[in-house]
Write a protein that holds these residues in place. Sequence first.
Motif, mmCIF file in Angstrom:
data_model
loop_
_atom_site.group_PDB
_atom_site.id
_atom_site.type_symbol
_atom_site.label_atom_id
_atom_site.label_comp_id
_atom_site.label_asym_id
_atom_site.label_seq_id
_atom_site.Cartn_x
_atom_site.Cartn_y
_atom_site.Cartn_z
ATOM 1 N N THR A 26 14.286 -10.236 20.640
ATOM 2 C CA THR A 26 13.596 -10.254 19.352
ATOM 3 C C THR A 26 12.160 -10.751 19.500
ATOM 4 O O THR A 26 11.329 -10.518 18.624
ATOM 5 C CB THR A 26 14.333 -11.158 18.353
ATOM 6 N N ALA A 38 13.714 -3.846 18.943
ATOM 7 C CA ALA A 38 14.129 -5.237 19.113
ATOM 8 C C ALA A 38 15.642 -5.277 19.263
ATOM 9 O O ALA A 38 16.360 -4.558 18.571
ATOM 10 C CB ALA A 38 13.718 -6.078 17.912
ATOM 11 N N VAL A 40 18.680 -7.830 18.847
ATOM 12 C CA VAL A 40 19.039 -9.126 18.274
ATOM 13 C C VAL A 40 20.401 -9.541 18.799
ATOM 14 O O VAL A 40 21.407 -8.874 18.528
ATOM 15 C CB VAL A 40 19.068 -9.068 16.731
ATOM 16 N N GLN A 76 20.384 -3.515 17.384
ATOM 17 C CA GLN A 76 19.028 -3.104 17.708
ATOM 18 C C GLN A 76 18.328 -2.629 16.442
ATOM 19 O O GLN A 76 18.917 -1.915 15.627
ATOM 20 C CB GLN A 76 19.030 -1.996 18.757
ATOM 21 N N LEU A 88 8.891 -10.364 12.174
ATOM 22 C CA LEU A 88 10.308 -10.195 12.513
ATOM 23 C C LEU A 88 10.918 -11.517 12.955
ATOM 24 O O LEU A 88 12.008 -11.897 12.498
ATOM 25 C CB LEU A 88 10.450 -9.150 13.629
ATOM 26 N N ALA A 89 10.230 -12.222 13.831
ATOM 27 C CA ALA A 89 10.743 -13.512 14.304
ATOM 28 C C ALA A 89 10.924 -14.484 13.147
ATOM 29 O O ALA A 89 11.908 -15.226 13.087
ATOM 30 C CB ALA A 89 9.800 -14.102 15.355
ATOM 31 N N LEU A 92 14.121 -13.547 11.109
ATOM 32 C CA LEU A 92 15.356 -13.865 11.811
ATOM 33 C C LEU A 92 15.550 -15.376 11.941
ATOM 34 O O LEU A 92 16.669 -15.883 11.826
ATOM 35 C CB LEU A 92 15.357 -13.209 13.188
ATOM 36 N N LEU A 98 17.803 -17.057 15.212
ATOM 37 C CA LEU A 98 16.940 -17.359 16.348
ATOM 38 C C LEU A 98 16.958 -18.877 16.596
ATOM 39 O O LEU A 98 15.943 -19.558 16.462
ATOM 40 C CB LEU A 98 15.509 -16.879 16.052
ATOM 41 N N GLU A 104 16.927 -16.782 23.458
ATOM 42 C CA GLU A 104 17.394 -15.708 22.576
ATOM 43 C C GLU A 104 17.900 -14.489 23.340
ATOM 44 O O GLU A 104 18.801 -13.797 22.874
ATOM 45 C CB GLU A 104 16.286 -15.310 21.583
#
Length: 430
Positions: A26, A38, A40, A76, A88-89, A92, A98, A104
């Motif tokens: 991620t 990405a 996850v 994904q 995005l980070a 999450l 995360l 991760e």
Amino acid sequence: MSSALPSTSSQATAVSRDRGDACPGTLRLHAADDGALARVRIPGGVLNVVQAEALADAARRLGDGDLHLTSRGNVQLRGLRDGCGGELAGLLDAAGLLPSPGHERVRNVVASPLSGLDGRGLRDVRPWLSALDAALCASDRARELSGRFLFALDDGRGDVTGLGADVTVRAAGDDALVSLGSVDDAWRVASGEAPRVALLAAEAFLDVARESGARVWRVDELAVPARVLTRVLDRRLSEAGVAHVKERTHTTRTDGPPPGLVGDALCVHVPLGRLTAPQWRELTRVAAPTRDSEVRLTPWRGVVVPVRGLGTTDTADALGRLSAAGLVTDAASPWPRVGACIGRPGCGKSHADVRADAADGLSAAGRSPLPLYWSGCERRCGHPRGERIDLVAVPEGGYRLTAGAPGGPTRTTVLTDPSHLATALAAITP
């Protein structure tokens, strides 16, 4: 370059990597033809409703809107727009997906998805799952593991034992059996020690890899005799004060959960692992009596929804809604026996739109004695383990079909026109 030293088992493949591990995560996105990708990590495939909704929101706001399930029960996100990594980070992280940026990519853990739901396993592996994930995220050494290293937690039924994990923990009465790759030996330890021993086993792999000078990502890539690995883990367990007995293992392996109602769970299969926004929304609605309710993603590209306490009428209604959304709820469907990589247009290396061809050939696949896996090129991304028929797209057009068990005799034919799949399958299957 391969080493001439004997590997850890007859099934192992000794390799030495000449580059770093580029497995996406991620925080490290992969550039694909359809945008950034990405991956996850979702240990055990377990998501609460809030996390499930956060993933759907990220896919809608930043990507192609769909969730793509992997053969490790991860998700994904594809088609991500340029420069969205920070956003995005943040999404999450806010959802608890995360917990440790430094770990991760190494939180690769599969677990028996029906554990605690159908009365078949020897124990509920959820406490193991929580403890192992916490231990991984607290270990500085674990950060050295590659993004491909895999842990498996099996409740005794044998479903995730056959997934080729690097460290497998299997329930055995009041104990647990911990094994490394395809090494024949296992270590019997007290059940409560299992998560700690799993991490010690991974660290033993790192020790052996470092001492041998090998640059490898998986246990079975080590070019050393099995006794070297077992000796290092024996020593680590003794130094940690863990009582253990080494023994040979002979395990019975089973498949993943079939579609339908199984115990206290609704099980669905996701065709080719691609969940649309409406399908995901329907799943979370079924799962959401409370915000702490959950869904469990499986390594077979399915979803398990615990429904303990749901009445017969409500259960039937939920299955009907999931089926109407395009998810597979019928165990007789051929879809669970068909898989494919992303293919064109998402992958520039693919020679064909394998997903369209797989869908067109569904009827023929349903009559095949073996499962089918469609690959756009020789890399065969996402290819599962076990006996099956491989359909690999070739540059000149069409597919090469190969049937046979790994390491055994194979039968091969060429498919120039996907509409003739039934004839090609008949030519290479008994």
